[in-house]
Design a protein around this motif. Structure first.
Motif, PDB file in Angstrom:
ATOM      1  N   PHE A   1       0.809  -1.228   0.000  1.00  0.00           N
ATOM      2  CA  PHE A   1       0.000   0.000   0.000  1.00  0.00           C
ATOM      3  C   PHE A   1       0.843   1.280   0.000  1.00  0.00           C
ATOM      4  O   PHE A   1       0.299   2.371  -0.145  1.00  0.00           O
ATOM      5  N   GLY A   2       2.135   1.142   0.199  1.00  0.00           N
ATOM      6  CA  GLY A   2       3.001   2.312   0.202  1.00  0.00           C
ATOM      7  C   GLY A   2       2.891   3.169   1.437  1.00  0.00           C
ATOM      8  O   GLY A   2       3.259   4.358   1.422  1.00  0.00           O
ATOM      9  N   ARG A   3       2.392   2.588   2.526  1.00  0.00           N
ATOM     10  CA  ARG A   3       2.262   3.335   3.776  1.00  0.00           C
ATOM     11  C   ARG A   3       2.003   2.365   4.919  1.00  0.00           C
ATOM     12  O   ARG A   3       1.744   1.174   4.706  1.00  0.00           O
ATOM     13  N   GLU A   4       2.036   2.873   6.134  1.00  0.00           N
ATOM     14  CA  GLU A   4       1.669   2.084   7.303  1.00  0.00           C
ATOM     15  C   GLU A   4       0.325   2.591   7.799  1.00  0.00           C
ATOM     16  O   GLU A   4       0.183   3.776   8.135  1.00  0.00           O
ATOM     17  N   ALA A   5      -0.683   1.725   7.803  1.00  0.00           N
ATOM     18  CA  ALA A   5      -2.034   2.140   8.172  1.00  0.00           C
ATOM     19  C   ALA A   5      -2.784   0.964   8.798  1.00  0.00           C
ATOM     20  O   ALA A   5      -2.340  -0.190   8.717  1.00  0.00           O
ATOM     21  N   TRP A   6      -3.912   1.281   9.432  1.00  0.00           N
ATOM     22  CA  TRP A   6      -4.804   0.247   9.968  1.00  0.00           C
ATOM     23  C   TRP A   6      -5.158  -0.701   8.822  1.00  0.00           C
ATOM     24  O   TRP A   6      -5.583  -0.260   7.752  1.00  0.00           O
ATOM     25  N   LEU A   7      -4.981  -2.014   9.050  1.00  0.00           N
ATOM     26  CA  LEU A   7      -5.162  -2.985   7.978  1.00  0.00           C
ATOM     27  C   LEU A   7      -6.332  -3.916   8.262  1.00  0.00           C
ATOM     28  O   LEU A   7      -6.371  -4.610   9.274  1.00  0.00           O
ATOM     29  N   ASN A   8      -7.293  -3.919   7.339  1.00  0.00           N
ATOM     30  CA  ASN A   8      -8.489  -4.749   7.423  1.00  0.00           C
ATOM     31  C   ASN A   8      -8.410  -5.900   6.432  1.00  0.00           C
ATOM     32  O   ASN A   8      -7.931  -5.737   5.316  1.00  0.00           O
ATOM     33  N   LEU A   9      -8.948  -7.051   6.822  1.00  0.00           N
ATOM     34  CA  LEU A   9      -9.097  -8.192   5.925  1.00  0.00           C
ATOM     35  C   LEU A   9     -10.558  -8.604   5.929  1.00  0.00           C
ATOM     36  O   LEU A   9     -11.126  -8.872   6.989  1.00  0.00           O
TER      37      LEU A   9
ATOM     38  N   LEU B   1      -2.578  -7.838  11.077  1.00  0.00           N
ATOM     39  CA  LEU B   1      -3.916  -7.313  10.798  1.00  0.00           C
ATOM     40  C   LEU B   1      -4.494  -6.604  12.019  1.00  0.00           C
ATOM     41  O   LEU B   1      -4.294  -7.031  13.161  1.00  0.00           O
ATOM     42  N   ASP B   2      -5.236  -5.537  11.758  1.00  0.00           N
ATOM     43  CA  ASP B   2      -5.927  -4.834  12.835  1.00  0.00           C
ATOM     44  C   ASP B   2      -7.370  -5.312  12.975  1.00  0.00           C
ATOM     45  O   ASP B   2      -7.927  -5.258  14.071  1.00  0.00           O
TER      46      ASP B   2
ATOM     47  N   VAL C   1      -2.259  -8.215  18.825  1.00  0.00           N
ATOM     48  CA  VAL C   1      -2.919  -8.214  20.132  1.00  0.00           C
ATOM     49  C   VAL C   1      -3.751  -6.937  20.236  1.00  0.00           C
ATOM     50  O   VAL C   1      -3.259  -5.838  19.973  1.00  0.00           O
ATOM     51  N   GLY C   2      -5.015  -7.078  20.565  1.00  0.00           N
ATOM     52  CA  GLY C   2      -5.941  -5.953  20.569  1.00  0.00           C
ATOM     53  C   GLY C   2      -6.727  -5.837  19.279  1.00  0.00           C
ATOM     54  O   GLY C   2      -7.678  -5.061  19.198  1.00  0.00           O
ATOM     55  N   GLY C   3      -6.337  -6.612  18.259  1.00  0.00           N
ATOM     56  CA  GLY C   3      -7.038  -6.600  16.995  1.00  0.00           C
ATOM     57  C   GLY C   3      -8.431  -7.193  17.101  1.00  0.00           C
ATOM     58  O   GLY C   3      -8.754  -7.911  18.048  1.00  0.00           O
ATOM     59  N   ILE C   4      -9.263  -6.911  16.104  1.00  0.00           N
ATOM     60  CA  ILE C   4     -10.692  -7.226  16.162  1.00  0.00           C
ATOM     61  C   ILE C   4     -11.054  -8.315  15.157  1.00  0.00           C
ATOM     62  O   ILE C   4     -10.636  -8.275  14.003  1.00  0.00           O
ATOM     63  N   LEU C   5     -11.858  -9.272  15.600  1.00  0.00           N
ATOM     64  CA  LEU C   5     -12.497 -10.244  14.715  1.00  0.00           C
ATOM     65  C   LEU C   5     -13.988  -9.964  14.745  1.00  0.00           C
ATOM     66  O   LEU C   5     -14.627 -10.069  15.796  1.00  0.00           O
ATOM     67  N   HIS C   6     -14.538  -9.596  13.594  1.00  0.00           N
ATOM     68  CA  HIS C   6     -15.952  -9.205  13.490  1.00  0.00           C
ATOM     69  C   HIS C   6     -16.668 -10.188  12.584  1.00  0.00           C
ATOM     70  O   HIS C   6     -16.333 -10.328  11.406  1.00  0.00           O
ATOM     71  N   LEU C   7     -17.672 -10.869  13.125  1.00  0.00           N
ATOM     72  CA  LEU C   7     -18.466 -11.845  12.388  1.00  0.00           C
ATOM     73  C   LEU C   7     -19.906 -11.358  12.303  1.00  0.00           C
ATOM     74  O   LEU C   7     -20.380 -10.645  13.191  1.00  0.00           O
TER      75      LEU C   7
END
Length: 238
Positions: A59-67, A134-135, A170-176
Protein backbone atom coordinates in the motif's frame (compact mmCIF):
# COMPACT_ATOMS: atom_id res chain seq x y z
CA UNK A 1 -19.98 -10.10 1.84
CA UNK A 2 -21.59 -13.04 0.21
CA UNK A 3 -25.30 -13.19 -0.58
CA UNK A 4 -25.41 -16.93 0.01
CA UNK A 5 -29.04 -17.10 -1.06
CA UNK A 6 -28.21 -15.88 -4.57
CA UNK A 7 -24.81 -17.43 -5.34
CA UNK A 8 -24.78 -18.79 -8.88
CA UNK A 9 -21.23 -17.95 -10.02
CA UNK A 10 -17.75 -18.78 -8.86
CA UNK A 11 -14.00 -18.44 -9.30
CA UNK A 12 -11.94 -21.44 -10.34
CA UNK A 13 -8.83 -20.38 -8.46
CA UNK A 14 -8.19 -22.71 -5.52
CA UNK A 15 -5.96 -25.68 -4.77
CA UNK A 16 -6.50 -26.33 -1.09
CA UNK A 17 -7.68 -29.81 -0.13
CA UNK A 18 -9.98 -30.99 2.65
CA UNK A 19 -13.46 -29.95 3.73
CA UNK A 20 -14.41 -26.69 2.02
CA UNK A 21 -16.63 -23.97 3.44
CA UNK A 22 -17.75 -22.92 -0.05
CA UNK A 23 -19.09 -24.55 -3.20
CA UNK A 24 -17.46 -23.86 -6.55
CA UNK A 25 -20.32 -23.06 -8.94
CA UNK A 26 -20.06 -22.44 -12.66
CA UNK A 27 -20.92 -18.99 -13.93
CA UNK A 28 -19.87 -16.16 -16.22
CA UNK A 29 -18.72 -12.64 -15.64
CA UNK A 30 -20.49 -9.81 -17.41
CA UNK A 31 -18.51 -8.00 -20.08
CA UNK A 32 -17.99 -5.11 -17.67
CA UNK A 33 -16.74 -7.37 -14.90
CA UNK A 34 -14.43 -9.25 -17.25
CA UNK A 35 -12.92 -6.08 -18.67
CA UNK A 36 -12.43 -4.67 -15.18
CA UNK A 37 -10.78 -7.91 -14.05
CA UNK A 38 -8.38 -7.98 -17.00
CA UNK A 39 -7.56 -4.27 -16.85
CA UNK A 40 -7.24 -3.79 -13.09
CA UNK A 41 -5.96 -7.10 -11.73
CA UNK A 42 -2.28 -6.22 -12.37
CA UNK A 43 -2.65 -3.18 -10.11
CA UNK A 44 -4.96 -4.42 -7.36
CA UNK A 45 -4.58 -8.20 -7.44
CA UNK A 46 -2.49 -10.24 -5.01
CA UNK A 47 -1.44 -13.85 -5.58
CA UNK A 48 -0.39 -16.92 -3.65
CA UNK A 49 2.91 -16.90 -5.55
CA UNK A 50 3.91 -13.59 -3.94
CA UNK A 51 4.25 -15.39 -0.63
CA UNK A 52 4.07 -13.47 2.64
CA UNK A 53 3.38 -9.83 1.86
CA UNK A 54 4.59 -6.67 3.54
CA UNK A 55 1.49 -4.46 3.71
CA UNK A 56 3.66 -1.35 3.86
CA UNK A 57 5.13 -2.22 0.48
CA UNK A 58 1.76 -3.24 -1.00
CA UNK A 59 0.00 0.00 0.00
CA UNK A 60 3.00 2.31 0.20
CA UNK A 61 2.26 3.33 3.78
CA UNK A 62 1.67 2.08 7.30
CA UNK A 63 -2.03 2.14 8.17
CA UNK A 64 -4.80 0.25 9.97
CA UNK A 65 -5.16 -2.98 7.98
CA UNK A 66 -8.49 -4.75 7.42
CA UNK A 67 -9.10 -8.19 5.92
CA UNK A 68 -12.55 -9.18 4.66
CA UNK A 69 -13.04 -12.87 3.89
CA UNK A 70 -15.77 -13.62 1.36
CA UNK A 71 -16.77 -10.16 0.11
CA UNK A 72 -19.30 -11.46 -2.44
CA UNK A 73 -19.94 -8.76 -5.05
CA UNK A 74 -17.79 -6.30 -3.11
CA UNK A 75 -20.29 -3.51 -2.51
CA UNK A 76 -19.81 -3.37 1.24
CA UNK A 77 -16.03 -3.61 1.00
CA UNK A 78 -15.77 -0.63 -1.35
CA UNK A 79 -18.19 1.33 0.83
CA UNK A 80 -16.01 0.69 3.88
CA UNK A 81 -12.84 1.57 1.96
CA UNK A 82 -14.35 4.78 0.61
CA UNK A 83 -15.57 5.80 4.06
CA UNK A 84 -12.16 5.20 5.66
CA UNK A 85 -9.45 6.35 3.21
CA UNK A 86 -6.94 6.41 6.08
CA UNK A 87 -7.28 2.62 6.40
CA UNK A 88 -6.23 -0.19 4.06
CA UNK A 89 -8.38 -3.15 3.00
CA UNK A 90 -7.58 -6.60 1.63
CA UNK A 91 -10.51 -8.60 0.28
CA UNK A 92 -10.63 -12.35 -0.34
CA UNK A 93 -13.19 -13.95 -2.66
CA UNK A 94 -13.27 -17.10 -4.84
CA UNK A 95 -16.28 -15.82 -6.82
CA UNK A 96 -14.74 -14.42 -10.05
CA UNK A 97 -17.72 -12.20 -11.04
CA UNK A 98 -17.58 -10.73 -7.55
CA UNK A 99 -13.90 -9.91 -7.94
CA UNK A 100 -14.63 -8.29 -11.30
CA UNK A 101 -17.49 -6.28 -9.81
CA UNK A 102 -15.30 -5.13 -6.92
CA UNK A 103 -12.49 -4.01 -9.21
CA UNK A 104 -14.96 -2.09 -11.36
CA UNK A 105 -16.25 -0.25 -8.27
CA UNK A 106 -12.71 0.40 -7.03
CA UNK A 107 -11.86 2.11 -10.32
CA UNK A 108 -15.11 4.10 -10.49
CA UNK A 109 -14.60 5.36 -6.93
CA UNK A 110 -10.86 6.03 -7.47
CA UNK A 111 -9.89 3.95 -4.43
CA UNK A 112 -6.22 3.31 -3.73
CA UNK A 113 -6.64 1.49 -0.39
CA UNK A 114 -8.00 -1.86 -1.65
CA UNK A 115 -6.19 -5.04 -2.73
CA UNK A 116 -7.71 -8.40 -3.66
CA UNK A 117 -6.99 -12.13 -3.43
CA UNK A 118 -8.99 -14.49 -5.66
CA UNK A 119 -8.00 -17.71 -3.88
CA UNK A 120 -9.12 -19.83 -0.94
CA UNK A 121 -8.98 -17.81 2.28
CA UNK A 122 -7.13 -20.69 3.92
CA UNK A 123 -4.24 -20.17 1.51
CA UNK A 124 -4.25 -16.44 2.18
CA UNK A 125 -4.06 -17.02 5.92
CA UNK A 126 -1.44 -19.77 5.81
CA UNK A 127 0.78 -18.57 2.98
CA UNK A 128 0.31 -14.84 2.38
CA UNK A 129 -0.19 -12.85 5.58
CA UNK A 130 2.43 -11.93 8.20
CA UNK A 131 1.73 -12.84 11.81
CA UNK A 132 0.21 -10.06 13.93
CA UNK A 133 -0.15 -7.88 10.83
CA UNK A 134 -3.92 -7.31 10.80
CA UNK A 135 -5.93 -4.83 12.84
CA UNK A 136 -9.34 -6.25 11.92
CA UNK A 137 -10.69 -9.38 10.27
CA UNK A 138 -14.28 -9.40 8.99
CA UNK A 139 -16.36 -12.40 7.97
CA UNK A 140 -19.83 -11.23 6.99
CA UNK A 141 -22.65 -13.60 6.06
CA UNK A 142 -20.65 -16.73 5.22
CA UNK A 143 -22.51 -19.72 3.80
CA UNK A 144 -24.56 -21.00 6.78
CA UNK A 145 -24.67 -24.65 5.69
CA UNK A 146 -28.03 -25.02 7.47
CA UNK A 147 -28.33 -28.82 7.30
CA UNK A 148 -26.89 -30.44 10.42
CA UNK A 149 -24.86 -32.95 8.38
CA UNK A 150 -23.14 -30.01 6.67
CA UNK A 151 -22.26 -28.04 9.83
CA UNK A 152 -18.68 -29.30 9.58
CA UNK A 153 -18.36 -27.17 6.43
CA UNK A 154 -19.06 -23.94 8.27
CA UNK A 155 -16.12 -21.59 8.03
CA UNK A 156 -16.20 -20.46 11.65
CA UNK A 157 -14.63 -23.30 13.63
CA UNK A 158 -12.15 -23.34 16.53
CA UNK A 159 -9.19 -24.26 14.33
CA UNK A 160 -9.94 -21.56 11.76
CA UNK A 161 -10.41 -18.92 14.45
CA UNK A 162 -7.07 -19.77 16.02
CA UNK A 163 -5.31 -19.37 12.69
CA UNK A 164 -6.94 -15.96 12.31
CA UNK A 165 -5.87 -15.09 15.84
CA UNK A 166 -2.19 -15.39 14.93
CA UNK A 167 -2.66 -12.99 12.02
CA UNK A 168 -4.28 -10.34 14.22
CA UNK A 169 -2.22 -8.06 16.40
CA UNK A 170 -2.92 -8.21 20.13
CA UNK A 171 -5.94 -5.95 20.57
CA UNK A 172 -7.04 -6.60 16.99
CA UNK A 173 -10.69 -7.23 16.16
CA UNK A 174 -12.50 -10.24 14.72
CA UNK A 175 -15.95 -9.20 13.49
CA UNK A 176 -18.47 -11.84 12.39
CA UNK A 177 -22.02 -11.43 11.13
CA UNK A 178 -24.77 -13.81 10.02
CA UNK A 179 -28.49 -13.76 9.30
CA UNK A 180 -28.97 -17.40 10.37
CA UNK A 181 -29.78 -17.69 14.08
CA UNK A 182 -28.45 -21.23 14.38
CA UNK A 183 -25.14 -20.18 12.84
CA UNK A 184 -25.04 -17.16 15.16
CA UNK A 185 -25.39 -19.50 18.13
CA UNK A 186 -22.64 -21.69 16.68
CA UNK A 187 -20.37 -18.66 16.20
CA UNK A 188 -20.98 -17.49 19.74
CA UNK A 189 -20.13 -20.91 21.13
CA UNK A 190 -16.96 -21.13 19.04
CA UNK A 191 -15.76 -17.65 19.97
CA UNK A 192 -16.54 -17.94 23.67
CA UNK A 193 -14.52 -21.16 23.71
CA UNK A 194 -11.57 -19.81 21.70
CA UNK A 195 -8.30 -19.12 23.44
CA UNK A 196 -6.94 -15.62 23.13
CA UNK A 197 -10.21 -13.82 22.42
CA UNK A 198 -12.58 -11.80 24.56
CA UNK A 199 -16.02 -10.45 23.66
CA UNK A 200 -15.86 -6.73 22.96
CA UNK A 201 -19.08 -6.29 24.92
CA UNK A 202 -18.59 -6.35 28.69
CA UNK A 203 -21.88 -8.21 29.08
CA UNK A 204 -20.96 -10.68 26.33
CA UNK A 205 -23.29 -12.00 23.64
CA UNK A 206 -24.09 -10.31 20.34
CA UNK A 207 -23.08 -6.76 19.48
CA UNK A 208 -25.11 -4.00 17.86
CA UNK A 209 -24.12 -3.55 14.22
CA UNK A 210 -21.02 -1.32 14.20
CA UNK A 211 -21.39 1.80 12.07
CA UNK A 212 -18.53 0.74 9.79
CA UNK A 213 -20.41 -2.35 8.57
CA UNK A 214 -22.73 -1.30 5.71
CA UNK A 215 -26.18 -2.87 5.44
CA UNK A 216 -26.37 -5.03 2.32
CA UNK A 217 -29.31 -5.17 -0.06
CA UNK A 218 -30.19 -8.73 0.90
CA UNK A 219 -29.89 -7.78 4.57
CA UNK A 220 -32.45 -5.01 4.05
CA UNK A 221 -34.66 -7.47 2.20
CA UNK A 222 -34.35 -9.94 5.04
CA UNK A 223 -35.24 -7.33 7.62
CA UNK A 224 -38.46 -6.58 5.74
CA UNK A 225 -39.27 -10.29 5.97
CA UNK A 226 -38.59 -10.32 9.68
CA UNK A 227 -35.19 -12.02 9.50
CA UNK A 228 -32.69 -11.21 12.21
CA UNK A 229 -29.01 -10.32 11.86
CA UNK A 230 -26.40 -11.10 14.50
CA UNK A 231 -23.01 -9.38 14.84
CA UNK A 232 -20.24 -10.75 17.02
CA UNK A 233 -17.17 -8.64 17.84
CA UNK A 234 -14.16 -10.07 19.67
CA UNK A 235 -10.66 -8.78 20.47
CA UNK A 236 -7.41 -10.71 20.55
CA UNK A 237 -6.03 -10.72 24.08
CA UNK A 238 -2.79 -12.65 23.63
Amino acid sequence: MTDHQNQTDSSPITTRRGVRSFVIRQGRMTDGQKKAYERLWPKYGLTREQGVIDPREIFGREAWLNLEIGFGMGQSLVEMAEAAPEQDFIGVEVHAPGVGALLKEVEERSLENVRVYAIDANDVIDLCLPDAGLDRVMVFFPDPWPKKKHHKRRLIQHEFVQRLRHKLRVGGILHLATDWENYAEHMLEVMDGSEGFVNARDEGGYSPRPEHRPITKFEKRGEKLGHGVWDLVYRRTN
